[in-house]
Design a protein around this motif. Structure first.
Motif, PDB file in Angstrom:
ATOM      1  N   HIS A 249      48.338  37.518  36.266  1.00 16.34           N
ATOM      2  CA  HIS A 249      47.090  37.599  37.027  1.00 16.34           C
ATOM      3  C   HIS A 249      46.953  38.955  37.726  1.00 16.34           C
ATOM      4  CE1 HIS A 249      47.242  33.278  36.508  1.00 16.34           C
ATOM      5  NE2 HIS A 249      46.168  33.061  37.257  1.00 16.34           N
ATOM      6  N   PHE A 250      45.730  39.466  37.753  1.00 20.45           N
ATOM      7  CA  PHE A 250      45.395  40.505  38.735  1.00 20.45           C
ATOM      8  C   PHE A 250      44.016  40.179  39.282  1.00 20.45           C
ATOM      9  CE2 PHE A 250      43.448  42.385  34.966  1.00 20.45           C
ATOM     10  CZ  PHE A 250      42.309  43.029  35.446  1.00 20.45           C
ATOM     11  N   TYR A 251      43.668  40.786  40.409  1.00 17.73           N
ATOM     12  CA  TYR A 251      42.500  40.346  41.162  1.00 17.73           C
ATOM     13  C   TYR A 251      41.572  41.526  41.475  1.00 17.73           C
ATOM     14  CZ  TYR A 251      45.801  36.546  41.718  1.00 17.73           C
ATOM     15  OH  TYR A 251      46.720  35.554  41.465  1.00 17.73           O
ATOM     16  N   VAL A 252      40.281  41.257  41.319  1.00 16.19           N
ATOM     17  CA  VAL A 252      39.251  42.243  41.655  1.00 16.19           C
ATOM     18  C   VAL A 252      38.301  41.574  42.641  1.00 16.19           C
ATOM     19  CG1 VAL A 252      37.398  43.699  40.775  1.00 16.19           C
ATOM     20  CG2 VAL A 252      39.439  43.323  39.392  1.00 16.19           C
ATOM     21  N   ARG A 253      38.098  42.215  43.799  1.00 15.59           N
ATOM     22  CA  ARG A 253      37.266  41.619  44.843  1.00 15.59           C
ATOM     23  C   ARG A 253      35.985  42.421  45.027  1.00 15.59           C
ATOM     24  NH1 ARG A 253      42.520  40.656  46.093  1.00 15.59           N
ATOM     25  NH2 ARG A 253      43.003  38.527  46.762  1.00 15.59           N
ATOM     26  N   ALA A 387      40.271  33.600  30.256  1.00 17.74           N
ATOM     27  CA  ALA A 387      40.748  34.921  30.659  1.00 17.74           C
ATOM     28  C   ALA A 387      40.441  35.242  32.109  1.00 17.74           C
ATOM     29  CB  ALA A 387      40.135  35.998  29.770  1.00 17.74           C
ATOM     30  N   ALA A 388      39.588  34.445  32.765  1.00 19.74           N
ATOM     31  CA  ALA A 388      39.215  34.786  34.143  1.00 19.74           C
ATOM     32  C   ALA A 388      38.651  33.573  34.862  1.00 19.74           C
ATOM     33  CB  ALA A 388      38.186  35.914  34.145  1.00 19.74           C
ATOM     34  N   ILE A 389      38.650  33.667  36.186  1.00 21.03           N
ATOM     35  CA  ILE A 389      37.982  32.679  37.031  1.00 21.03           C
ATOM     36  C   ILE A 389      37.418  33.405  38.238  1.00 21.03           C
ATOM     37  CG2 ILE A 389      40.146  32.072  38.207  1.00 21.03           C
ATOM     38  CD1 ILE A 389      39.014  29.210  38.514  1.00 21.03           C
ATOM     39  N   VAL A 414      33.373  37.580  46.694  1.00 20.87           N
ATOM     40  CA  VAL A 414      33.859  36.933  45.480  1.00 20.87           C
ATOM     41  C   VAL A 414      35.166  37.592  45.062  1.00 20.87           C
ATOM     42  CG1 VAL A 414      31.561  36.242  44.684  1.00 20.87           C
ATOM     43  CG2 VAL A 414      32.494  38.461  44.001  1.00 20.87           C
ATOM     44  N   THR A 415      36.014  36.818  44.407  1.00 17.63           N
ATOM     45  CA  THR A 415      37.280  37.327  43.874  1.00 17.63           C
ATOM     46  C   THR A 415      37.391  36.907  42.419  1.00 17.63           C
ATOM     47  OG1 THR A 415      38.354  37.151  46.034  1.00 17.63           O
ATOM     48  CG2 THR A 415      39.784  37.334  44.103  1.00 17.63           C
ATOM     49  N   LEU A 416      37.603  37.881  41.547  1.00 18.09           N
ATOM     50  CA  LEU A 416      37.769  37.624  40.120  1.00 18.09           C
ATOM     51  C   LEU A 416      39.255  37.685  39.776  1.00 18.09           C
ATOM     52  CD1 LEU A 416      36.232  37.251  37.370  1.00 18.09           C
ATOM     53  CD2 LEU A 416      36.479  39.736  37.089  1.00 18.09           C
ATOM     54  N   SER A 417      39.827  36.543  39.355  1.00 22.37           N
ATOM     55  CA  SER A 417      41.199  36.499  38.859  1.00 22.37           C
ATOM     56  C   SER A 417      41.148  36.725  37.354  1.00 22.37           C
ATOM     57  CB  SER A 417      41.846  35.146  39.159  1.00 22.37           C
ATOM     58  OG  SER A 417      41.784  34.848  40.534  1.00 22.37           O
ATOM     59  N   VAL A 418      41.983  37.665  36.857  1.00 17.14           N
ATOM     60  CA  VAL A 418      41.874  38.097  35.468  1.00 17.14           C
ATOM     61  C   VAL A 418      43.230  38.044  34.776  1.00 17.14           C
ATOM     62  CG1 VAL A 418      41.002  39.918  33.937  1.00 17.14           C
ATOM     63  CG2 VAL A 418      40.064  39.682  36.251  1.00 17.14           C
ATOM     64  N   ASP A 419      43.220  37.634  33.517  1.00 10.99           N
ATOM     65  CA  ASP A 419      44.407  37.669  32.669  1.00 10.99           C
ATOM     66  C   ASP A 419      44.554  39.101  32.142  1.00 10.99           C
ATOM     67  OD1 ASP A 419      46.361  37.442  30.740  1.00 10.99           O
ATOM     68  OD2 ASP A 419      45.468  35.722  29.717  1.00 10.99           O
ATOM     69  N   HIS A 420      45.639  39.764  32.527  1.00  6.03           N
ATOM     70  CA  HIS A 420      45.810  41.175  32.190  1.00  6.03           C
ATOM     71  C   HIS A 420      46.164  41.389  30.712  1.00  6.03           C
ATOM     72  CE1 HIS A 420      45.932  45.299  33.103  1.00  6.03           C
ATOM     73  NE2 HIS A 420      46.497  45.251  34.296  1.00  6.03           N
ATOM     74  N   ARG A 421      46.468  40.341  29.982  1.00  7.82           N
ATOM     75  CA  ARG A 421      46.815  40.524  28.571  1.00  7.82           C
ATOM     76  C   ARG A 421      45.607  40.937  27.726  1.00  7.82           C
ATOM     77  NH1 ARG A 421      49.651  34.845  27.542  1.00  7.82           N
ATOM     78  NH2 ARG A 421      47.734  34.274  28.660  1.00  7.82           N
ATOM     79  N   PRO A 422      44.463  40.218  27.799  1.00  2.00           N
ATOM     80  CA  PRO A 422      43.323  40.648  26.987  1.00  2.00           C
ATOM     81  C   PRO A 422      42.366  41.585  27.718  1.00  2.00           C
ATOM     82  CG  PRO A 422      42.870  38.476  27.843  1.00  2.00           C
ATOM     83  CD  PRO A 422      44.247  38.870  28.353  1.00  2.00           C
TER      84      PRO A 422
END
Length: 447
Positions: A249-253, A387-389, A414-422
């Motif tokens: 996971h990585f996060y973008v706010r 891939a994200a939520i 808002v916070t976007l949790s992202v799968d760093h693989r794709p």
């Protein structure tokens, strides 16, 4: 020609499902497309439809029983087919007759004696005290229940003697245990010490309203009450644990000013038959951002990154049994009001436990919103294999700077949790910028 109807694999990698009900009785004829069995998976209820005309010759498992995927659940035949010797037919198909597993009638015993008899594979459970027979002598009363009902009752701390069975021949099934638990919860739970529980277990049966699953483990330790896990909660726990352990996971706010969005919502709801929520507009903005940044509309597969041509968005819905995430298909082609109607329908059927399994599969991103509870900011765990939520917080009035001046504005974090693989970080950043632009210019959401 007679054949076996087997428990289908309604969910990917499922090993078991619950036979919730038989809509048709034994001997009933059905047509192609008719529902001949209702099955409950971890998160949904699914109907098993007939692939051809036929007749139900024999059901092999009772309602409420847990069944392994691929195991036989019934014998079905062609139109008008009959089976005068069902035992011979079952032997020919290589299946043991359910009647062979049923317990023999309980023998009489001297007054005061409590005979012990093994339970059958279909859930015959000896009563813990003899019930007086018509002649006054002690006779053991057998209580039948499905395996699922037995497990649920044990986990909830309920005694079988105090549960009324509504299944075939008075068998206790899942809904009976759920009703007993609900009745107990309404009456309130009672905390008891372990010694008192042991004494109560050897005494007279306790009414369901007073039955408990609680303990005071040791001196100086706070009392607690155990709430049995529902099937949904077990599934969510397993999937999210797997996600957090295996998905990087990585996060973008981001923070959006939503004054214009709220005004648009008021205009849409002015005299409209379908009420639109902020979350409905957010879902449309998510779909719009996916169109603008198609590199986000992907999932990670073992051999490739899978890119989608349409935007399917999961919506997190909380129910009493646990969290479910049904999927809205092709959101980019839906109107805001159709999104609102679909989400409302999902919510109603989710709380009633009537979502279909196919409605819970797919999608590249989920939307989860805790803003209605006043939560300002939070991060969510990705729902695999997505891939994200996007985690959406509350819209609140705060001081904002505009053209070098200070004013009051309504903002939403808002916070976007992202799968760093794709998905790379720059792609997620581009998506967040596109999403915030749509939210702050909401007329574009309707385009």
């Amino acid at each position: 020609m007679a054949k076996l109807l087997r428990m289908p694999e309604l969910a990917a990698n499922a090993v078991e499902a619950v036979l919730q009900g038989w809509p048709l009785p034994e001997g009933a004829a059905y047509a192609k497309g008719d529902v001949i069995a209702t099955v409950e998976t971890e998160k949904a209820v699914a109907d098993v439809e007939a692939d051809a005309d036929g007749v139900i010759l024999k059901t092999l498992v009772p309602e409420g029983a847990g069944v392994e995927v691929g195991a036989p659940i019934a014998v079905i035949g062609g139109p008008g087919e009959m089976a005068p010797d069902i035992d011979a037919l079952l032997a020919e198909l290589g299946v043991a007759s359910p009647a062979a597993n049923d317990p023999a009638p309980a023998p009489s015993s001297p007054a005061g004696a409590v005979p012990t008899q093994p339970p059958s594979s279909f859930g015959a459970i000896p009563a813990q005290a003899p019930a007086a027979g018509p002649t006054g002598t002690g006779t053991t009363r057998r209580i039948f229940s499905s395996p699922l009902a037995r497990r649920m009752a044990k986990e909830a701390g309920l005694r079988y003697e105090q549960i009324t069975g509504t299944g075939p021949n008075g068998r206790i099934i899942r809904r009976d245990v759920e009703a007993a638990i609900a009745s107990r919860d309404r009456a309130g739970s009672v905390l008891v010490a372990p010694a008192e529980r042991a004494a109560a277990a050897s005494a007279a049966p306790v009414a369901p309203a007073a039955a408990v699953s609680a303990a005071v483990p040791a001196t100086g330790t706070a009392a607690f009450t155990e709430i049995p896990h529902s099937r949904i909660r077990r599934a969510v726990a397993s999937r999210l644990t797997e996600s957090k352990q295996t998905t990087p996971h990585f996060y973008v706010r981001g923070t959006a000013r939503v004054d214009r969005l709220l005004r648009l919502r008021e205009e849409l709801n002015d005299g409209a038959p379908v009420r639109v929520s902020v979350n409905d507009l957010v879902i449309k903005a998510v779909a719009g951002a996916h169109l603008l940044v198609p590199a986000m509309n992907v999932v990670w597969a073992p051999d490739a990154v899978r890119s989608f041509s349409s935007v399917d968005v999961s919506v997190a819905i909380a129910t009493e049994r646990g969290l479910v995430t049904p999927v809205l298909r092709s959101v980019e082609r839906m109107t805001v009001t159709s999104v609102a109607s679909a989400v409302k329908d999902f919510a109603e059927r989710a709380r009633a436990g009537r979502l279909r399994q196919d409605e819970l599969e797919g999608g590249a991103i989920s939307v989860t919103n805790l803003g209605m509870y006043g939560t300002e900011d939070f991060a969510a765990i990705i729902n695999p294999p997505q891939a994200a939520i996007l985690a959406v917080g509350a819209a609140r009035q705060e001081p904002v700077v505009r053209d070098g001046g200070l004013e009051v504005g309504t903002v939403m974090r808002v916070t976007l949790s992202v799968d760093h693989r794709p998905v790379d970080g720059v792609v997620a950043a581009e998506w967040m910028r596109a999403f915030l632009t749509l939210v702050e210019n909401p007329v574009r959401i309707l385009a």
